[in-house]
Motif scaffolding. Sequence first.
Motif, PDB file in Angstrom:
ATOM      1  N   THR A 121     -48.675 -12.343 156.401  1.00  0.00           N
ATOM      2  CA  THR A 121     -48.962 -13.770 156.185  1.00  0.00           C
ATOM      3  C   THR A 121     -48.166 -14.353 155.027  1.00  0.00           C
ATOM      4  OG1 THR A 121     -51.207 -13.388 157.023  1.00  0.00           O
ATOM      5  CG2 THR A 121     -50.807 -15.467 155.911  1.00  0.00           C
ATOM      6  N   VAL A 122     -47.970 -13.574 153.965  1.00  0.00           N
ATOM      7  CA  VAL A 122     -47.177 -14.067 152.842  1.00  0.00           C
ATOM      8  C   VAL A 122     -45.744 -14.341 153.278  1.00  0.00           C
ATOM      9  CG1 VAL A 122     -46.220 -13.468 150.590  1.00  0.00           C
ATOM     10  CG2 VAL A 122     -48.614 -12.974 151.088  1.00  0.00           C
ATOM     11  N   GLU A 123     -45.171 -13.406 154.039  1.00  0.00           N
ATOM     12  CA  GLU A 123     -43.811 -13.625 154.540  1.00  0.00           C
ATOM     13  C   GLU A 123     -43.775 -14.759 155.559  1.00  0.00           C
ATOM     14  OE1 GLU A 123     -42.100 -10.012 155.971  1.00  0.00           O
ATOM     15  OE2 GLU A 123     -42.310  -8.971 154.048  1.00  0.00           O
ATOM     16  N   LEU A 151     -58.368 -18.807 158.479  1.00  0.00           N
ATOM     17  CA  LEU A 151     -57.941 -20.122 158.009  1.00  0.00           C
ATOM     18  C   LEU A 151     -57.887 -20.218 156.485  1.00  0.00           C
ATOM     19  CD1 LEU A 151     -59.717 -22.556 160.508  1.00  0.00           C
ATOM     20  CD2 LEU A 151     -57.244 -22.359 160.120  1.00  0.00           C
ATOM     21  N   LYS A 152     -58.884 -19.667 155.794  1.00  0.00           N
ATOM     22  CA  LYS A 152     -58.907 -19.801 154.337  1.00  0.00           C
ATOM     23  C   LYS A 152     -57.735 -19.060 153.696  1.00  0.00           C
ATOM     24  CE  LYS A 152     -63.881 -20.572 153.789  1.00  0.00           C
ATOM     25  NZ  LYS A 152     -65.159 -20.026 153.278  1.00  0.00           N
ATOM     26  N   ARG A 153     -57.518 -17.811 154.099  1.00  0.00           N
ATOM     27  CA  ARG A 153     -56.450 -17.023 153.493  1.00  0.00           C
ATOM     28  C   ARG A 153     -55.080 -17.644 153.788  1.00  0.00           C
ATOM     29  NH1 ARG A 153     -53.843 -11.758 154.811  1.00  0.00           N
ATOM     30  NH2 ARG A 153     -55.186 -11.580 156.649  1.00  0.00           N
ATOM     31  N   TYR A 158     -50.225 -20.659 152.242  1.00  0.00           N
ATOM     32  CA  TYR A 158     -49.248 -21.679 152.626  1.00  0.00           C
ATOM     33  C   TYR A 158     -49.195 -22.816 151.609  1.00  0.00           C
ATOM     34  CZ  TYR A 158     -47.245 -20.147 157.021  1.00  0.00           C
ATOM     35  OH  TYR A 158     -46.494 -19.486 157.957  1.00  0.00           O
ATOM     36  N   TYR A 159     -50.352 -23.225 151.077  1.00  0.00           N
ATOM     37  CA  TYR A 159     -50.319 -24.273 150.053  1.00  0.00           C
ATOM     38  C   TYR A 159     -49.501 -23.804 148.846  1.00  0.00           C
ATOM     39  CZ  TYR A 159     -51.502 -27.350 146.254  1.00  0.00           C
ATOM     40  OH  TYR A 159     -51.406 -28.213 145.189  1.00  0.00           O
ATOM     41  N   THR A 160     -49.779 -22.590 148.386  1.00  0.00           N
ATOM     42  CA  THR A 160     -49.077 -22.069 147.213  1.00  0.00           C
ATOM     43  C   THR A 160     -47.581 -21.985 147.470  1.00  0.00           C
ATOM     44  OG1 THR A 160     -51.045 -20.781 146.639  1.00  0.00           O
ATOM     45  CG2 THR A 160     -48.981 -20.176 145.560  1.00  0.00           C
ATOM     46  N   MET A 161     -47.210 -21.443 148.625  1.00  0.00           N
ATOM     47  CA  MET A 161     -45.797 -21.276 148.927  1.00  0.00           C
ATOM     48  C   MET A 161     -45.093 -22.626 149.086  1.00  0.00           C
ATOM     49  SD  MET A 161     -43.689 -18.761 149.045  1.00  0.00           S
ATOM     50  CE  MET A 161     -44.628 -17.289 149.476  1.00  0.00           C
ATOM     51  N   LEU A 196     -58.370  -9.428 150.009  1.00  0.00           N
ATOM     52  CA  LEU A 196     -57.160  -9.682 150.789  1.00  0.00           C
ATOM     53  C   LEU A 196     -56.411 -10.902 150.253  1.00  0.00           C
ATOM     54  CD1 LEU A 196     -57.975  -9.168 154.589  1.00  0.00           C
ATOM     55  CD2 LEU A 196     -56.239  -7.987 153.242  1.00  0.00           C
ATOM     56  N   LYS A 197     -57.158 -11.926 149.903  1.00  0.00           N
ATOM     57  CA  LYS A 197     -56.542 -13.140 149.379  1.00  0.00           C
ATOM     58  C   LYS A 197     -55.907 -12.875 148.013  1.00  0.00           C
ATOM     59  CE  LYS A 197     -60.317 -15.439 151.747  1.00  0.00           C
ATOM     60  NZ  LYS A 197     -61.626 -16.063 151.612  1.00  0.00           N
ATOM     61  N   ILE A 198     -56.616 -12.137 147.176  1.00  0.00           N
ATOM     62  CA  ILE A 198     -56.098 -11.843 145.841  1.00  0.00           C
ATOM     63  C   ILE A 198     -54.828 -11.009 145.938  1.00  0.00           C
ATOM     64  CG2 ILE A 198     -56.598 -10.591 143.712  1.00  0.00           C
ATOM     65  CD1 ILE A 198     -59.534 -11.406 144.086  1.00  0.00           C
ATOM     66  N   ARG A 199     -54.819 -10.003 146.830  1.00  0.00           N
ATOM     67  CA  ARG A 199     -53.648  -9.146 146.987  1.00  0.00           C
ATOM     68  C   ARG A 199     -52.420  -9.970 147.398  1.00  0.00           C
ATOM     69  NH1 ARG A 199     -55.030  -5.228 151.251  1.00  0.00           N
ATOM     70  NH2 ARG A 199     -56.780  -4.886 149.834  1.00  0.00           N
ATOM     71  N   GLY A 200     -52.637 -10.893 148.335  1.00  0.00           N
ATOM     72  CA  GLY A 200     -51.537 -11.740 148.771  1.00  0.00           C
ATOM     73  C   GLY A 200     -51.048 -12.672 147.685  1.00  0.00           C
ATOM     74  N   MET A 201     -51.969 -13.184 146.859  1.00  0.00           N
ATOM     75  CA  MET A 201     -51.569 -14.092 145.793  1.00  0.00           C
ATOM     76  C   MET A 201     -50.753 -13.375 144.722  1.00  0.00           C
ATOM     77  SD  MET A 201     -52.427 -17.092 146.646  1.00  0.00           S
ATOM     78  CE  MET A 201     -52.512 -18.116 145.191  1.00  0.00           C
TER      79      MET A 201
END
Length: 378
Positions: A121-123, A151-153, A158-161, A196-201
Amino acid sequence: MEEEFPEDYKIWNSVIEQWDWIENEMEENLNVAPDGLPEDDTHVFVVLGFALDSNGEMEDELIGRLEVALNSAEKYPNAYVLVTGGVEKNGWTEGDRMHDWLVDHGLSEDRIIVENESSNTVENASNSFEILYNQYDDIDSFSMITSQYHLKRSSIFYYTMSQLKAKELEKSPIEFLGEGNAGWYREDKIEEPLSLKIRGMYQIAGVEQSKDLPISQLEELKIEGGLEYILHEKLNINVYARYDNGYQRDVTELSEITGFDSTIIGDQELTIHYEENGKTIDKNINVSVEAPSLDSMQQQVKNLQDEGEFADDNVARSLEVHLTALKRYEETEQREKLLKHLNGFQNLLEYHRDKELITDYAYDFLMRNTEYLLEELW
């Protein structure tokens, strides 16, 4: 950070605020994007992929996401649809499969944007904005389509990126319309863990995951809002939690507020109870509930108008005109006319309610106060 890197501080502060909104307030729409999104080609729906099976075929979950995307694209026939996913199985990527499915189901190929090199998802987010910022100058807003639980993650990534890529490429940020999301509902999975969200951030920020970081400590509650109310008026206060690192967030919906009764005239003591991570804070505030008058009702009509409780300005204007006439009868002590026109004011409220020009709350509030004034006159 604010002093040394003010631009970065602004971005990451907005990320924290947006994350809080996504976690606690963002509505998760199902099956199709909601009303209210841009009707032209400045908007793009970002549709996230899902791993293909070993033969390179799409799983039911990915097809479900595509059905939501197709529904949304048909509702907004000028919007772009960006499909994203690059893990290859048997010569196929998610992005390519998604593109072909949408074309086979009638979506014009010139509306589809394909990202087919990402593996998570990050990529997805990083590659998506490389495409959008560099190849589509006309797109200025986006919303997410994926499984509901995702949706949340995906939204916070996407907002951050979008913010970071805009800074990197010296572009104006593409606006995230989180209220315009849409999800495919999976019955056995409706939420993802915070880890999961924290790891991606951490991955997005490009830093190693920290260990044993101290948790921000809740220090106090800050209360904002009205302290004086009219009979039957709803409570209007916001509760903010303040922490030892200076951060503040709205916890009104998470707080327990007791002691307020809008049907009783007089002074009242409210207790605001909030608990977080084992710490509890109780705070008391004093408010008052006053009897209605024609003056206070005139002010409340203006307040209700400002709060969007009327369909249009004509409703407020008709109520204000009637209340002005009532005040004239009150000032000239024409009791019979005052009684008659108070009854007429009730009829006017009923008319607006029947025509759905006034909310239930506004109708009930004004009607009850009119009844109070009538009882006082009798």
